[in-house]
Design an enzyme around this catalytic site. Structure first.
Site: not given
Ligand code: NOJ
Length: 756
Positions: A268
């Site tokens: 992530d």
């Molecule tokens: C953090 C989030 O937890 C995730 O779901 C998302 O896809 C990413 N940021 C990218 O924006």
């Protein structure tokens, strides 16, 4: 469910990738593992990195969220730089958070799950894929398949509710919708299933918080949707920020290798460096080379993470790690290979520009059939919680007051994670009602209140720029106007609830009621004596004890997307029948959570008929134990009568299918759509088991007086669970099968299911 290996590439494409990898330098291989963010137009330093072969993929920036907005032209420059100006011409993965539609915004995923309709689910994903791919994107960070059982957690909005069985089916439908029959087709995008795993169980409902749970719970509740997504050939999986049982997924060698072999595993956003704040070192609890980012980047690669979103550690630290022998060339090669295989499966090597198609973009984005699909799905997502005296459907005559801070709203209605949604394309509930009732009725409007007057919350919601509009009038002035309008009307439709920003990422709440100032408005409207139909907009289950007690009709509309206004009006005025059913339990009070329907019985279960009152039961002193609205609940504007379920064999031996049937009758006077639900109970087992578990559902449309026999097939796979040694097993004996309209209203039949 076992994990199915993904389809292999044909031999000539394997040879192509072998040859490509043989020509790559170490820095170029590490470049493929590097996922960075950008805005459009792309910053010069990022173009330079792309040309140097140091970028494997790009993610659209969130603030300001311009990525892809201008159609394919903006993105094309990035792909041109990679393909035409880098040494090996390897195309980029181009990613974006396409969560519930792209420019045609569908209801939030939690709402879509309430349709219990896998075709609807798939349509939302297919539509999003068509539009996103026409904008040049080839990868979307969706679906979120985290099981959500705590309504305080704002990201419950992004998932499919609390049940693993339903969640697994929805996960499969989402993957098929996004990736299509052929991932290499220009209108398909690669899915990224998230967040692996247990992210939906944060302690206290606070986003990013860790979770501690039994391994059996992890395997029985939280893993099945991921396994279903992998079985449906999801192209990639994103790790979770949180730690489960002490281990952040970014470092969880065991689970990554067991569940996700053959799937591209992505961190992530900053998830690898964030393990520093978790206080993690290497596997021996040490920091290597005096550099925590070095330590954790190496560890993540060793655990199986293959692409580093924004962490920068893979690109800057892995060469040194290799030289020092702390990671192997095989580990780097395997990660690089996974990225290249994803690009190959997407058809990017064959034609890196196939998804840049302005003519197709103009044709598909917000196409009439996409908007029609959004309207249908939005209507079927709404859940009717109360309808005293058959108040709904309303007549398209008389005077109708449409009141509330969300009544004339085209921004919040799109919900969280709708970055490409344009409020100018959205239909408010007020506009929808005006369009649907036509000239037959007089429609009055008053705002009545702001969404919240809570300054602390407003500051937090507006931290990155103004998100929540405020009317400069005092609460008293707004309320007085609304009361005056309500007095002149035959019926009030009060559209209240949450701002979009009050759910989604980083949006946990400790009070999950309608904000106090809006509750005051509802009370004032109720006191006028004009009947109030409550329409809630919300990204989570709400606590509505006063509303459920007092107001005659309640329709949950969630954040319904760009066609929400039409959809709500269709239901309110009887042009479509309400059919949504809750996929989360709705507590009476936040103090009850978590309260999933499949909670295990205890040694002192008490007697619900006696609740509250009996000493030594699990009751609360100050309120009932049961939810206000149970999992699976939702009313129709007709009534359904259920017969007693029948089985084709009262005793079964071994792995044979069981057929269960039930007669369902529309006993009312209007057409209706019922979701017939089947739950299974294993009353005696070697471990304490859930009180009941969903194992089947069927949606049926019945005319007044019509009866249909609804049939289900159960197999021994439906009986399985993980025992204490984490073996997947089933134990012979009695099983109780309950069928009914929701999890707390079941008629039962039992069978003996023996091993042989
Ligand atoms: C953090 C989030 O937890 C995730 O779901 C998302 O896809 C990413 N940021 C990218 O924006």
């Amino acid at each position: 469910m076992t994990t199915t290996p993904q389809t292999a590439l044909p031999p000539d494409r394997v040879a192509f990738l072998d040859d490509l990898m043989a020509r790559m330098t170490l820095p170029e291989k590490l470049g493929q593992l590097n996922l960075i963010t950008t805005n459009i137009p792309v910053e010069d330093d990022k173009l330079a990195e792309i040309r140097a072969g140091r970028v494997g993929g790009m993610l659209g920036g969130l603030f300001p969220c311009t990525f892809g907005v201008n159609g394919p032209e903006g993105l094309r420059a990035v792909q041109e730089a990679a393909v035409r100006e880098s040494r090996l011409g390897i195309p980029l993965l181009l990613a974006y958070d396409v969560i519930h539609g792209h420019q045609t915004v569908f209801p939030i995923p939690l709402a879509v799950s309430c349709t219990w309709d896998l075709d609807h689910v798939e349509v939302t994903a297919r539509t999003a894929a068509r539009e996103a791919s026409a904008s040049g994107l080839n990868w979307v960070f969706s679906p979120m398949v985290d099981i959500g059982r705590d309504p305080r957690w704002g990201r419950i909005a992004e998932g499919s509710g609390e049940d693993p069985y339903l969640g697994a089916q929805i996960a499969g439908a989402m993957i098929h919708g996004l990736q299509g029959d052929d991932l290499s087709s220009p209108d398909s995008v690669m899915a990224c299933v998230k967040h692996f795993v247990g992210y939906g169980a944060p302690e206290g409902g606070r986003d990013y918080n860790n979770a501690d749970m039994s391994p059996a719970r992890l395997w029985d509740v939280y893993l099945p949707p991921f396994q279903a997504a992998v079985a449906a050939e999801a192209g990639s999986v994103m790790m979770a920020f949180s730690a489960v049982n002490g281990m952040p997924s970014h470092a969880d060698t065991d689970l990554l290798s067991k569940i996700l072999p053959g799937v591209l595993k992505v961190s992530d956003f900053d998830g690898i460096p964030e393990m520093i704040a978790h206080g993690l070192g290497d596997e021996a609890g040490q920091i290597v080379a005096d550099d925590p980012l070095q330590t954790l980047s190496e560890r993540a690669l060793r655990a199986g993470v293959q692409m580093d979103m924004m962490g920068k550690g893979f690109i800057t630290r892995l060469e040194a790690a290799l030289a020092a022998g702390r990671v192997t060339m095989a580990q780097i090669d395997s990660a690089c290979r996974a990225v290249l295989e994803a690009k190959e499966k997407l058809g990017l090597f064959a034609d890196p520009f196939a998804r840049f198609d302005p003519a197709r973009a103009a044709q598909v984005i917000l196409a009439p059939q996409h908007r029609q699909a959004a309207r249908t799905v939005a209507a079927d997502s709404c859940v009717l919680l109360k309808n005293d005296g058959d108040l709904l459907p309303l007549a398209k005559t008389g005077t109708i007051a449409v009141v509330g801070p969300l009544a004339d709203d085209t921004k919040n209605v799109l919900g969280p994670w709708a970055f490409q949604g344009d409020p100018a394309t959205a239909v408010s509930v007020l506009a929808g009602i005006r369009a649907v009732v036509g000239d037959g009725a007089t429609v009055l409007h008053a705002r009545g209140a702001n969404i919240t007057e809570d300054r602390r919350m407003l500051d937090l919601l507006n931290f990155a720029g103004p998100k929540v509009d405020l009317d400069p009038r005092t609460p008293e002035e707004m309320q007085a106007e609304a009361v005056e309008v309500a007095r002149r009307a035959d019926v009030v439709i009060a559209v209240v609830g949450e701002a979009a920003e009050m759910s989604g990422e980083s949006a946990s709440r400790m009070d999950i009621g309608i904000p106090e100032n809006q509750r005051d408005l509802l009370k004032a409207l109720h006191q006028t004596g004009t009947p109030v139909v409550l329409v809630t907009m919300n990204g989570r289950p709400l606590t509505l004890p006063w509303e459920a007690e007092t107001l005659p009709a309640i329709l949950v509309s969630w954040f319904g997307g760009c066609e929400a206004g039409h959809a709500v009006a269709d239901l309110l005025f009887g042009d479509r029948v309400p059919s949504g059913r809750l996929t989360t339990s709705w507590p009476r009070h936040v103090g009850q959570v978590p309260l999933p329907y499949d909670r295990a019985t205890t040694g002192r279960p008490g007697n619900p008929a006696n609740d509250p009152g009996k000493y030594s039961t699990r009751c609360y002193l100050d309120g009932p134990s049961e939810p206000l609205f149970p999992f699976g609940f939702g009313l129709s504007t007709t009534v359904f009568a259920y017969g007693v379920p029948q089985v084709d064999a009262p005793v079964l031996r071994g792995d044979v299918p069981l057929t269960v049937t039930v007669e369902v009758t529309n006993a009312g006077t209007r057409t209706g759509v019922e979701t017939v639900q089947l739950y299974l109970t294993d009353p005696v087992a070697s471990v304490v088991r859930p009180g009941r578990q969903l194992r089947g559902f069927r949606k049926v449309r019945l005319e007044p007086g019509q009866t249909q026999t609804v049939s289900f097939t159960l197999t021994t796979a439906d009986l399985e669970f993980h025992d204490q040694a984490l073996n997947r097993t089933w134990e012979p004996g009695q099983f109780i099968i309950g069928i009914g309209p929701h999890s707390a209203d079941l008629k039962t039949v039992s069978v003996d299911w023996l091993k042989d």
